[in-house]
Design a protein around this motif. Sequence first.
Motif, short mmCIF file in Angstrom:
data_model
loop_
_atom_site.label_atom_id
_atom_site.label_comp_id
_atom_site.label_asym_id
_atom_site.label_seq_id
_atom_site.Cartn_x
_atom_site.Cartn_y
_atom_site.Cartn_z
N GLY A 275 36.08 5.82 19.68
CA GLY A 275 35.19 6.26 18.50
C GLY A 275 34.65 7.79 18.47
O GLY A 275 34.34 8.40 17.67
N HIS A 276 34.93 8.17 19.85
CA HIS A 276 34.28 9.57 19.97
C HIS A 276 35.40 10.61 20.49
O HIS A 276 34.99 11.50 20.79
CB HIS A 276 33.05 9.59 21.10
CG HIS A 276 32.09 8.51 20.64
ND1 HIS A 276 31.17 9.03 19.53
CD2 HIS A 276 31.80 7.38 21.01
CE1 HIS A 276 30.37 7.89 19.46
NE2 HIS A 276 30.88 6.90 20.04
N ILE A 277 36.48 10.13 20.33
CA ILE A 277 37.68 11.38 20.71
C ILE A 277 37.46 12.21 19.33
O ILE A 277 37.16 11.77 18.26
CB ILE A 277 39.11 10.83 21.05
CG1 ILE A 277 39.42 10.05 19.47
CG2 ILE A 277 39.28 9.99 21.95
CD1 ILE A 277 40.97 9.67 19.62
N LYS B 102 28.41 15.83 12.14
CA LYS B 102 27.60 15.40 13.50
C LYS B 102 27.54 13.86 13.66
O LYS B 102 27.79 13.20 12.77
CB LYS B 102 26.05 15.94 13.00
CG LYS B 102 25.21 15.70 14.11
CD LYS B 102 25.25 16.93 15.12
CE LYS B 102 24.44 16.85 16.19
NZ LYS B 102 24.62 18.06 17.30
N CYS B 103 28.16 13.61 14.86
CA CYS B 103 28.12 12.30 15.34
C CYS B 103 26.92 11.42 16.07
O CYS B 103 26.03 12.34 16.42
CB CYS B 103 29.15 11.90 16.29
SG CYS B 103 29.48 10.26 16.90
N THR B 104 26.66 10.39 16.15
CA THR B 104 25.55 9.78 16.92
C THR B 104 25.42 10.16 18.17
O THR B 104 24.55 10.07 18.86
CB THR B 104 25.26 8.33 16.59
OG1 THR B 104 26.67 7.74 16.94
CG2 THR B 104 24.97 7.93 15.23
N CYS B 105 26.56 10.51 18.89
CA CYS B 105 26.71 10.63 20.46
C CYS B 105 26.21 12.09 20.70
O CYS B 105 26.25 12.37 21.78
CB CYS B 105 28.19 10.26 20.74
SG CYS B 105 29.25 11.70 20.17
N GLY B 106 26.06 12.88 19.68
CA GLY B 106 25.66 14.32 20.05
C GLY B 106 26.69 15.42 19.53
O GLY B 106 26.58 16.53 19.57
N GLY C 71 32.61 15.79 14.90
CA GLY C 71 33.91 15.61 14.48
C GLY C 71 34.51 14.61 15.26
O GLY C 71 35.86 14.39 15.17
N CYS C 72 33.78 13.58 15.83
CA CYS C 72 34.34 12.30 16.04
C CYS C 72 35.03 11.15 15.24
O CYS C 72 34.75 11.61 14.13
CB CYS C 72 33.23 11.47 16.92
SG CYS C 72 32.41 12.39 18.20
N TYR C 73 36.01 10.63 16.01
CA TYR C 73 36.91 10.06 15.13
C TYR C 73 36.11 8.96 14.20
O TYR C 73 36.68 8.65 12.85
CB TYR C 73 37.80 9.40 16.01
CG TYR C 73 38.76 8.31 15.54
CD1 TYR C 73 39.61 8.55 14.53
CD2 TYR C 73 38.89 6.87 16.10
CE1 TYR C 73 40.55 7.82 14.13
CE2 TYR C 73 40.00 5.89 15.57
CZ TYR C 73 41.01 6.47 14.59
OH TYR C 73 41.73 5.58 14.34
ZN LIG Z 1 30.64 10.75 18.91
#
Ligand SMILES: [Zn+2]
Length: 295
Positions: A157-159, A167-171, A174-176
């Motif tokens: 999910g974070h590639i 912006k993704c929850t992982c910081g 552009g995450c998948y």
């Molecule tokens: Zn992410």
Amino acid sequence: MQILAIDIGGTAIKYGIVNEDFSVEQSFEVPTEAQLGGPHLMQKMLSIVGAFADRVDCVGISTAGQVNSELGKIIFASENIPNYTGIEIKKTIQEQFHLPVYVENDVNSAATAEAKFGAGRGYRDFLCLTYGTGVGGALWINDKIYTGDYFSAGEFGHIVTHTGGKKCTCGNNGCYEMYASTRALVNAVKEETGKELTGREIFAPEHFNNVIIRAVLDNWIDEIIGGLTTLIFIFNPPCIVLGGGIMNEDYIISEIDRRIHARPMHSFQSVQIKKAELKNQAGMLGAAYLAKQAM
Ligand SMILES: [Zn+2]
């Protein structure tokens, strides 16, 4: 032999007795109450184990979050379950009930179940992805889960599929999963039509046949394939198993299959695209299998 299997998801905890042939004999469901936090969730697990402790031989737990499966400990959980990071599930249960306990991440548990009893049967290697609020992933390599150096492999999910993107929850940006999750589809439909539809509602005929919604859906399928393309180039897998409620829609699987196989390279032509088979029981069955193996 009887195994107590517990599957901790973001909204519900499913649990029940799995026998040694890996059929689910009894199952129950209670709300996770994730917002009440990790320690509260640990107490819920203890009360579930307490109700079955005198009639089971081991306990298998599938849970959201990153899990150190050697220690049975949560090494990272998002704010969906506050203060879950650091909770020592295995140690806490063993101290109280003296039963063998095995804890594994939910996608890894589901992939294990698919490998042994579902869509991945017969494959030494395959990739497993689940689409929901985010995108979860698991790597089944050489007939077992590949965990990576610190139990974090397979975070597909974070590639990054869109450099500088949302912006993704992982910081990161552009995450998948910001583009290919079920939530991303639901958000895109809302942006284009103003309608708040669930994943299932998008496939009701009046919406599915709407040209604007169909264009959003087809674009979203391309986003799914963008990530799968990267994974196919890296792993050249013989099979990819796709799970999550949305994948029950045959249109999605058949379109992914068609568009992937339209590519000329052999690795794209040969890969089998399969729907996960075990649905709601995958987490419990995978956790039960791993718990029995570890005994
Ligand atoms: Zn992410």
